[in-house]
Design an enzyme around this catalytic site. Sequence first.
Site, PDB file in Angstrom:
ATOM      1  CB  THR A  53     -26.114  24.553 -32.130  1.00 46.16           C
ATOM      2  OG1 THR A  53     -26.755  25.850 -33.145  1.00 46.16           O
ATOM      3  CG2 THR A  53     -24.900  24.725 -32.466  1.00 46.16           C
ATOM      4  NE  ARG A  63     -29.150  30.866 -40.795  1.00 46.56           N
ATOM      5  CZ  ARG A  63     -29.003  30.364 -39.657  1.00 46.56           C
ATOM      6  NH1 ARG A  63     -28.522  29.021 -39.618  1.00 46.56           N
ATOM      7  NH2 ARG A  63     -29.156  30.941 -38.736  1.00 46.56           N
ATOM      8  CB  VAL A  64     -23.355  30.812 -43.211  1.00 51.33           C
ATOM      9  CG1 VAL A  64     -22.462  30.322 -42.152  1.00 51.33           C
ATOM     10  CG2 VAL A  64     -23.110  30.102 -44.492  1.00 51.33           C
ATOM     11  CG  ASP A  76     -24.508  31.139 -34.206  1.00 50.65           C
ATOM     12  OD1 ASP A  76     -25.522  30.392 -34.509  1.00 50.65           O
ATOM     13  OD2 ASP A  76     -23.903  30.765 -32.723  1.00 50.65           O
ATOM     14  CB  THR A 118     -26.984  26.136 -28.562  1.00 52.75           C
ATOM     15  OG1 THR A 118     -28.161  25.782 -29.069  1.00 52.75           O
ATOM     16  CG2 THR A 118     -26.943  26.362 -27.102  1.00 52.75           C
ATOM     17  N   GLY A 119     -28.394  28.680 -30.134  1.00 54.77           N
ATOM     18  CA  GLY A 119     -29.679  29.527 -30.268  1.00 54.77           C
ATOM     19  C   GLY A 119     -29.973  30.001 -31.649  1.00 54.77           C
TER      20      GLY A 119
END
Length: 344
Positions: free
Chosen positions: A205, A233-234, A236, A255-256
Amino acid sequence: MNKKSVLVIHGGAGVISKSTISKEREEIFLNSLKNILLAGKIILKQGGTSLDVVQEAVRLLEEDPIYNAGKGSVFTELGTNEMDAAIMDGTNLKAGAVGGVSIIRNPIIAARAVMEHTNHCLLVGKGAENFAKSMNLEIVEPSFFFTQNRYDQLLRAKDEKKLILDHDGENLLEKEKEKEKNNQLLTTTISIGVDPIDPKYKMGTVGAVCLDSFGNLAAATSTGGMTNKMHGRVGDTPIIGAGVYANKNVAVSSTGTGEAFMRTVAAFDIAAMMEYGSLSLKDASNKVVMEKLITVGDGGVICVDKYGNIEMPFNTEGMYRGYVIIDNHCENDQNDIINVSIYK
């Protein structure tokens, strides 16, 4: 006028691989971060708003194929690119996001358009793309997002029948490269550069948070998602409060492991701890990332509060990150600070 303006950016977090990275490759990432910060600094110096700055910073990150967002987005199980992005204005809690888009050149611009030109916060798929067309945003052929190394990651992920977080698949290529080196059978099909952060454990991200000279806060995040992810798929990134959040006290970009940030509502949790628990930015962000998030997933956040304090905690071994601090009471640049880094 606020005493200082601040821009913080990130390009993903992951496990360190400093021993295998060339100095030249490392400099590519550091120079990219620095150039984006310099671009943001110009806008801030010209009196630009925090919204303008985070949008442009993320747009530039989307344009650089070394990051998993925009041009450098990873592939789904179907061999397509599905991108997500979100932006939030801390002054009024307005937010906009898009999810699962495949033909919008810069998803972050579409996200802002959703915020400013609709009554909604999130549009997805064809609906988001049709809206972007109606707003005359730049539309490209799906092939625009094709990059060979990202496609190679998909092929390796399919061979190993696994889902790979963001652009972590580059590590599979590197392992094969090393194996073939040892067997003296190295072929030209495995020719990607090694990233400073071990790509197997790298979450791709990108994001930005900003405090402008008017004291306004804003945050923005964008991603290509996960290699070999299910169609539809979505993560965060476009979920307000998970991948991005901003109010009058703080701005956060995450991010992660996307599902972990959704389950912990990580970005909002930092803001809530500050507002309801009177925690400092440092204490709130570290508690979320190092105590709560780490129990369910990996990653980090970048944050700036209304006083210009910066925090960039991460529970992995590295995160592409940087910041610029501008002294608004100084006519020249002598007191301005720019810092970029990868490792802890």
